[in-house]
Write an enzyme that holds these catalytic residues in place. Structure first.
Site, PDB file in Angstrom:
ATOM      1  N   LYS B  82      -5.770  -3.347   0.696  1.00  0.00           N
ATOM      2  CA  LYS B  82      -5.328  -4.710   0.407  1.00  0.00           C
ATOM      3  C   LYS B  82      -3.869  -4.690  -0.060  1.00  0.00           C
ATOM      4  O   LYS B  82      -3.449  -3.778  -0.770  1.00  0.00           O
ATOM      5  CB  LYS B  82      -6.232  -5.296  -0.686  1.00  0.00           C
ATOM      6  CG  LYS B  82      -6.040  -6.782  -0.974  1.00  0.00           C
ATOM      7  CD  LYS B  82      -7.067  -7.239  -2.028  1.00  0.00           C
ATOM      8  CE  LYS B  82      -6.943  -8.717  -2.377  1.00  0.00           C
ATOM      9  NZ  LYS B  82      -7.945  -9.130  -3.394  1.00  0.00           N
ATOM     10  N   SER B 157     -10.672 -13.228  -2.137  1.00  0.00           N
ATOM     11  CA  SER B 157      -9.343 -13.064  -1.618  1.00  0.00           C
ATOM     12  C   SER B 157      -9.116 -11.836  -0.748  1.00  0.00           C
ATOM     13  O   SER B 157      -8.141 -11.774  -0.010  1.00  0.00           O
ATOM     14  CB  SER B 157      -8.363 -13.013  -2.792  1.00  0.00           C
ATOM     15  OG  SER B 157      -8.583 -11.842  -3.562  1.00  0.00           O
ATOM     16  N   SER B 181     -13.778 -11.472  -5.347  1.00  0.00           N
ATOM     17  CA  SER B 181     -12.879 -11.274  -4.210  1.00  0.00           C
ATOM     18  C   SER B 181     -13.205 -10.085  -3.314  1.00  0.00           C
ATOM     19  O   SER B 181     -12.605  -9.926  -2.258  1.00  0.00           O
ATOM     20  CB  SER B 181     -11.436 -11.147  -4.690  1.00  0.00           C
ATOM     21  OG  SER B 181     -10.907 -12.424  -4.974  1.00  0.00           O
TER      22      SER B 181
END
Lengths: 479, 487
Positions: B82, B157, B181
């Site tokens: 990420k 997210s 997330s």
């Protein structure tokens, strides 16, 4: 109306650790801008603080030495505000749960002892500093130097116990003295390793309730702090006398104009939005740690002062002056250990040695004149080898060249004449040459003794032992 | 698991074995991954930046090491990270304009550990800006699409990392989880996602959103892969004072255990109105499966559950408002040319650099910490947070794991919730409590909806009991088969 000031002090002190509080960067002063920085202290994304244990050690020492209660559980907090020298946009400090609370300092002001209380001590990180373009090329820009960002500080907040600028000065002197004894800070106000903010209000003499206070910043010496306090006392008293009102605000001391000027009012004051620092765990300082710190404390100024009075039989005033700076106190003790009479040593140190220090503005770390050299000089006076007056000249030469007193005396042929027969011969000649003055003296003008001594000294080029000269003169003139 | 010609159906465990045995090579695996990315990315957009050359170079080095006889759990296996985790000299945008051109000066501990285990990092994945969002629609560089149906969101997210695994780009990826997330996008993308115990994985080098809630964790197609990745990234780090100094157990061992004598709690507060029937059915199915494996199912209560969202949006935004203060245009990141003086520079840079959701949360957080409101909001929220934690402490006296839905509904469509932030916030309603309590949670695919979209089931365990979580998740996984999306 007569007003009384109410003064509280917030003192920031840089701790002299080798590395910063939350990263491994050096704390060295005066390096190239941003030489001592890393992703952590410049606030790169994703970095986390790791507490330097040495900072806590030193802060705990400062707390116990100022008679504070060290909290078994304290907590870091973030103080949020925007400024270019604050790279994370918040300062890691302590807020609701500081490291220590409730201390006190004992001071003597105008011969009267007074206890000044400490409210709290907490640790925090320093910010960097802005360097304005004038000195660095482009005057249209400001530059940021983050070498100081993350240097460890303790903030020592007093109670509002002080009632005069002299008391404020005594508080600062005692605090500085203790911290220097502990060797936890350089306490150099000009370099910014010790900084003071003054909270001051005035109230009509006799009134209980405090007036509205102003906070004064930016004083880089005790002298300036006193001047700022006195300026504020006058300003606030005048305002009240004229029917005005003191505004709660921050003011800056302008040392060039000797005035304080408004910086920001309470309405414009920052809302720091303190909250517990989630990147650090609470700090637990156990009773053992505190005990260990207490045991490891050196002899502090108050204790040393008492000991100097009792062991060396010097006056309290002398002891106070000598113990204010640990290097001076050490110097005194070494001089006495080297054989000097304590009171004579004290006199010389309080005048000559402190003067040299002040002129050179240097620490006694590398003294131009060692305690052993001073002791030797004082012994020469005691033994009548040289007079006190000659000793001043010898000292001046020692100061200039670093030579031993014995060498200076020999080279300059300064050895004192104590031989009574030689002096008597000189006196006889002078008395014979000045019959009028002799008659005058015998007729009651005893002040003429000074004239005779002066003449003898002139004749012997100042080398005659004054005590011997006095003795023989008195004998001859009274016969 | 479907047999696959390339590794898109292969697990990290199997791929690592095949690379080590010489059946295939890291270069081959990475090349295939990059080809698949090149082919599918125009539709999926899971990545912010793919580092083709670096990845191939790393793969070559991995093959050299294998040739020399080196063996590491993930040696040569392609993975994705990420974009809020720093890798030295690579971009780390956090999907924000304010960090669009930021290159990291150091590497995150979790990234270093993943590489130390031999993984080859393909690139940085898309996300909601600064990890604030539940659909990856808040990325400044455009949304990621769900590999199961490009009309629906991948969740967020960590939507990019979840989609990367679901799309078969790589068997493992890293995400971060502040309120769900990892687990929510895992549910939406039909993959396994683990949020470890707070303090289990170092946060050093993870761009902070809410420091007391953030944790890095892995995505994988299987529980085994997630265990492997977790073995690699877990453990104490002296650079993170909130990481906990206790040994990291070998989670591969936990895979082999069974759930006999496990008490599995079903909290009644998680089966309320608003939970889609298909989701309920999936969780019930998981409970039945675990019961068949020997677990005892019991209804429990987590009475303060209803306050979790409110508490979360006070604490998380408060911390975020402070954490994001460093993006001020002074040292790095976007600096606006507009605005007068220092105040103007700050205000223009931040207004231009941050997207609307980030700005909303900074304002919310600033408000709840402001003088006069602190006690009513932040302090109160911290107290309720303790009550939520106590709920779990009580519950784990009775049960080993707790089983719940991961999300109230299957994946939603783009734009469906963007107009109403509160609706978006509610999609994390079942995942947020875990972060507030600091306990670990895992999401495992639990079936498909009538529209063929994934539904996840969530399991939670006590602090530092990832082992029970892995045991229960693996036991459930063994009872059912779950397809891969057809892309």
């Amino acid at each position: 109306m007569k007003y009384e000031p109410v003064i509280g002090l917030e003192v920031h002190v840089q701790l002299n650790t080798a590395s910063k509080i939350f990263c491994g960067c050096s704390t060295r002063f005066g390096d190239e801008p941003n030489a001592n920085t890393c992703p952590i202290c410049v606030g790169m994304p994703g970095v986390l603080p790791v507490l330097n244990r040495e900072v806590v050690e030193k802060a705990v020492r400062a707390a116990v030495a100022t008679n504070c209660e060290v909290a078994p559980y304290s907590r870091w907090a973030r103080k949020n505000y925007f400024y270019p020298d604050l790279p994370k946009g918040y300062q890691i400090s302590m807020y609701e749960l500081p490291l220590a609370v409730g201390g006190r300092l004992e001071v003597v002001v105008d011969g009267k002892p007074k206890t000044l209380r400490i409210h709290r001590i907490h640790m925090e990180e320093d910010a960097g500093k802005l360097v304005h373009g004038e000195n660095l090329g482009d005057p249209a820009h400001s530059y940021v130097d983050l070498n100081r960002a993350g240097v460890p500080l303790i903030e020592i907040v007093s109670e509002a116990d002080m009632r005069s600028s002299a008391e404020a000065k005594a508080y600062m002197e005692k605090l500085k003295s203790i911290l220097e004894y502990l060797e936890v800070s350089d306490c150099n106000m000009e370099e910014g390793s010790m900084r003071v903010d003054v909270n001051i209000s005035v109230r009509p003499a006799g009134q209980e309730k405090f007036g509205t206070r102003a906070e004064v910043k930016n004083m880089n010496s005790f002298r300036n702090m006193q001047k700022a306090i006195e300026y504020e006392m006058a300003r606030q008293s005048e305002l009240l006398d004229e029917g005005g009102r003191v505004v709660q605000e921050s003011r800056l001391w302008d040392a060039n104009r000797n005035v304080t000027v408004s910086m920001r009012s309470k309405e414009e004051a920052h809302d720091y939005r303190y909250f517990p620092e989630p990147d650090l765990v609470p700090l637990l300082v156990g009773a053992e740690w505190v005990e260990r710190a207490k045991k490891s404390l050196p002899e502090l100024p108050d204790a040393k002062r008492q000991r100097f009075v009792s062991s060396y039989s010097i006056p309290l005033y002398d002891a106070e002056v000598l113990t204010a700076d640990k290097p001076v106190a050490d110097y005194f003790e070494r001089t006495v250990q080297a054989g000097a009479d304590p009171k004579t040593a004290s006199n010389w140190i309080m005048t000559e040695i402190l003067r040299v220090l002040k002129e050179r503005g240097s620490e006694l770390g590398r003294p131009p004149i060692s305690p052993e050299m001073l002791a030797e000089l004082l012994k020469m006076i005691r033994d009548g080898v040289i007079s006190g007056k000659m000793a001043k000249d010898v000292f001046a030469e020692m100061e200039a060249t670093g030579k031993n007193p014995a060498d200076v005396v020999r080279e300059k042929g300064l050895v004192q004449i104590s031989d009574e027969s030689a002096i008597e011969k000189s006196i006889d000649e002078i008395l014979a040459a000045n019959p009028e003055q002799v008659a005058g003296y015998k007729g009651g003008k005893t002040k003429l003794m000074g004239f005779f001594v002066g003449e003898v000294m002139k004749a012997t080029k100042g080398k005659a032992n004054p005590a011997v000269v006095n003795k023989i003169l008195s004998k001859k003139l009274s016969s | 698991m479907t047999a696959a010609s390339d590794f898109s159906g292969d697990t990290a465990a199997s791929l690592s074995r095949r690379i080590s045995s010489g059946e295939t090579s890291s270069v081959n695996a990475v090349q295939k991954a990059l080809e698949r990315i090149a082919r599918l990315e125009p539709r999926i957009k899971a990545f912010i930046k793919v580092e083709n050359d670096d990845a191939l170079e790393e793969a070559r080095r991995a093959d050299e090491r294998i040739a020399k006889g080196e063996r590491l759990p993930l040696l040569g296996v392609p993975v994705a990270v990420k974009d809020n985790m720093l890798m030295e000299n690579r971009v780390a945008t956090c999907a924000s304009k304010i960090l669009e051109n930021f290159r990291a000066p150091y590497s995150a501990t979790a990234v270093k550990k993943l590489r130390a285990a031999g993984a080859v990092i393909l690139g940085k994945t898309n996300m909601d800006e600064f990890a604030m969002g539940s659909s990856t629609e808040n990325s400044a560089f455009g949304p990621t699409r769900n590999p199961w149906n490009v009309e629906t969101v991948p969740g967020g997210s960590s939507g990019g990392s979840a989609a990367a695994v679901a799309a078969g780009y790589c068997p493992i990826s890293l995400g971060s989880d502040t309120g769900g997330s990892i687990r929510q996008p895992a549910a939406f993308c039909g993959v396994v996602g683990l949020k470890p115990t707070y303090g289990r994985v170092s946060r050093f080098g993870l761009v902070a959103f809410a420091s007391s809630l953030d944790q890095i964790g892995p995505f994988g197609k299987t529980v085994e892969d997630v265990a492997l990745a977790m073995n690699a990234i877990g453990g104490y780090d002296k650079m993170d004072s909130t990481s906990v100094d206790r040994p990291m157990p070998d989670l591969s061992e936990a895979l082999k255990k069974d759930v006999k004598n496990f008490v599995v709690g079903l909290p009644r507060e998680y089966f309320v109105e608003g939970v889609a029937p298909e989701v309920r059915k999936a969780v019930q199915g998981a409970a039945d499966a675990l019961a068949r494996e020997g677990a005892r199912i019991e209804e429990i209560s987590l009475p303060h559950t209803e306050y979790a969202i409110a508490v979360y949006y006070v604490i998380a935004t408060a911390e975020a408002s402070s954490n994001l203060a460093r993006y001020d245009g002074v040292k790095y990141g976007h600096r606006s040319g507009g605005g007068e003086g220092l105040e103007g520079m700050y205000s223009f840079s931040r207004t231009e650099g941050f997207g609307p959701e980030v700005r909303r949360r900074i304002m919310l957080g600033t408000y709840v910490l402001s003088s006069g409101y602190y006690d009513a909001y932040y302090l109160k929220a911290q107290k309720v947070r303790t009550l939520i934690l106590n709920d779990f402490r009580e519950a784990f006296k009775k049960c080993r794991v707790i089983l719940t839905p991961t999300t109230p509904t299957p994946p939603f469509k783009f734009g469906e919730k963007t107009a109403d932030p509160l609706q978006m916030y509610l999609s994390d309603i079942f995942t947020i409590s875990t972060n507030l309590a600091g306990i670990p949670g895992i999401c495992v695919p639990g079936g498909l909806s009538s529209e063929g979209l994934p539904i996840g089931v969530q399991m939670m365990a006590g602090h530092f009991d990832e082992e029970s979580l892995i045991t229960a998740a693996a036991a459930y996984e063994r009872t059912r088969s779950f397809p891969s999306p057809k892309i």
